[in-house]
Enzyme design. Sequence first.
Site, PDB file in Angstrom:
ATOM      1  N   ASP A 202       5.965   2.096   1.979  1.00  0.00           N
ATOM      2  CA  ASP A 202       5.039   1.124   2.233  1.00  0.00           C
ATOM      3  C   ASP A 202       4.333   1.120   3.397  1.00  0.00           C
ATOM      4  OD1 ASP A 202       3.692  -1.389   2.579  1.00  0.00           O
ATOM      5  OD2 ASP A 202       5.527  -2.763   1.975  1.00  0.00           O
ATOM      6  N   HIS A 203       3.141   1.448   3.380  1.00  0.00           N
ATOM      7  CA  HIS A 203       2.474   1.797   4.966  1.00  0.00           C
ATOM      8  C   HIS A 203       2.390   0.571   5.722  1.00  0.00           C
ATOM      9  CE1 HIS A 203       0.323   4.347   7.309  1.00  0.00           C
ATOM     10  NE2 HIS A 203      -0.536   5.055   6.294  1.00  0.00           N
ATOM     11  N   ARG A 204       2.607  -0.521   5.349  1.00  0.00           N
ATOM     12  CA  ARG A 204       2.659  -1.647   6.285  1.00  0.00           C
ATOM     13  C   ARG A 204       4.132  -1.387   7.232  1.00  0.00           C
ATOM     14  NH1 ARG A 204       2.939  -6.616   2.010  1.00  0.00           N
ATOM     15  NH2 ARG A 204       4.488  -5.146   1.170  1.00  0.00           N
ATOM     16  N   VAL A 205       4.834  -0.934   6.492  1.00  0.00           N
ATOM     17  CA  VAL A 205       6.140  -0.745   7.275  1.00  0.00           C
ATOM     18  C   VAL A 205       6.562   0.755   8.156  1.00  0.00           C
ATOM     19  CG1 VAL A 205       8.756  -0.743   7.272  1.00  0.00           C
ATOM     20  CG2 VAL A 205       7.112  -2.557   5.877  1.00  0.00           C
TER      21      VAL A 205
ATOM     22  N   PRO B 249       0.673  -1.017  -0.003  1.00  0.00           N
ATOM     23  CA  PRO B 249      -0.033  -0.054  -0.094  1.00  0.00           C
ATOM     24  C   PRO B 249       0.766   1.367  -0.174  1.00  0.00           C
ATOM     25  CG  PRO B 249       0.164  -1.001   2.231  1.00  0.00           C
ATOM     26  CD  PRO B 249       0.705  -2.037   1.145  1.00  0.00           C
TER      27      PRO B 249
END
Length: 407
Positions: A377-380, A203
């Site tokens: 990367d919005h997960r990170v 994302p």
Amino acid sequence: MATVMEMPKLSDTMKEGAIARWLKKEGDKISAGSPVIEIETDKATMEYEAPSGGVLLKILVGDGGKCALQAPIAVIGKADEKWEDVIAKYNEKKSSVKQVANQDKVVHKTAPTVQQTQAQSNELVKASPLAKKIAADKGIDLKTLSGSGPNGRIIQRDLDSASSTATAKTVSTYAAAEVERIPLTNMRKTIARRLCESVNTAPHFYLSLSVNMTNLLNWRKDTVAKLSAEEKFSVNDVVIFLTSRALKRHPAINASWKEDFIEQYRDVHMSVAVALPNGLMTPVVRHADKLNIIQIAQETKRLVKIAKDGKLQPSDYAGGTFSISNLGMSGIEEFTAIINPPQAAILAVGSTIATPVAYDDGEIGVEQRMKLTLSCDHRVIDGAVGSEFLKTLKLYFEDPMSALFLG
């Protein structure tokens, strides 16, 4: 003893290989371990050594040809050997191995064609035998028609009307545009696959800011004037230098998503985007955070040269932890870049432009400003973490010496 040379697997993601060019021709003597061919992988063009010595009896896949991994590409043997006999024995051996492996072979039924499916559908419609035959011949779906025969039965004249209507609909009133089909290289296929994976999996979100480059440009100009030709560095080298120092202060950016955990890297291995005629490569400046700016410039020049010469090895482009894409030298003012997986971020660097600026005291001035855009990367990476990283970058770019004392 003759050897059948097969297409090797030169990278973990390689699915097929292409022959860039043969370095030897049929009839040439070759030594085991000597470069004999250049193979285009999904990453780069690499030299491959002969598996055995002898005479290059036959080239089976010529320059520009493609084939699957482990497919035969050449025959090496003694001058008096017939390559046809060698290939016959090779194929016989391969065939016997394949037969053993396929003893429990599953027979797959062929999926019905559109015409077959439509014909089966037509059988269920109330229509005369002649109408069904005409419909099958002309590919007309009887379910789309209304019958004019007894009890709504579809008859021949219903098909004649439908046929003329369908024909009218297919008449083109314009000429199709001329096209050229450009074959895909393995590199281009891999770039397309990895970028689609990145966009569809990670994302993305983007953070941008503008930095005042006036002090940095003046500092670089004064410094480069005192250096030899071998020691001179570019603005892009400064970007790598300062970004690597900022990553040490913000290790959460220098990271990857691993499904069950986030992996943060202690070392900064900087991937630098290099445009090539057939794609894009990202060779890696290893331990960029431990190199001075002259060392970074020298390593970057080396990597760019071997990338453009098609001589990159896996060790030159694997293992990057963060990427920089600089289109400033192309006059691009601002852009967003797609993250290079498995990394968690990439920095897009625009061109430096003279920009009018209104100061707090009401005065108007002109500054040399440059746009930086961070893809995350919005997960990170959360927005606050990414913004703090960009604030540090802004500090370093506007006061380059601070990187030496605060980095």
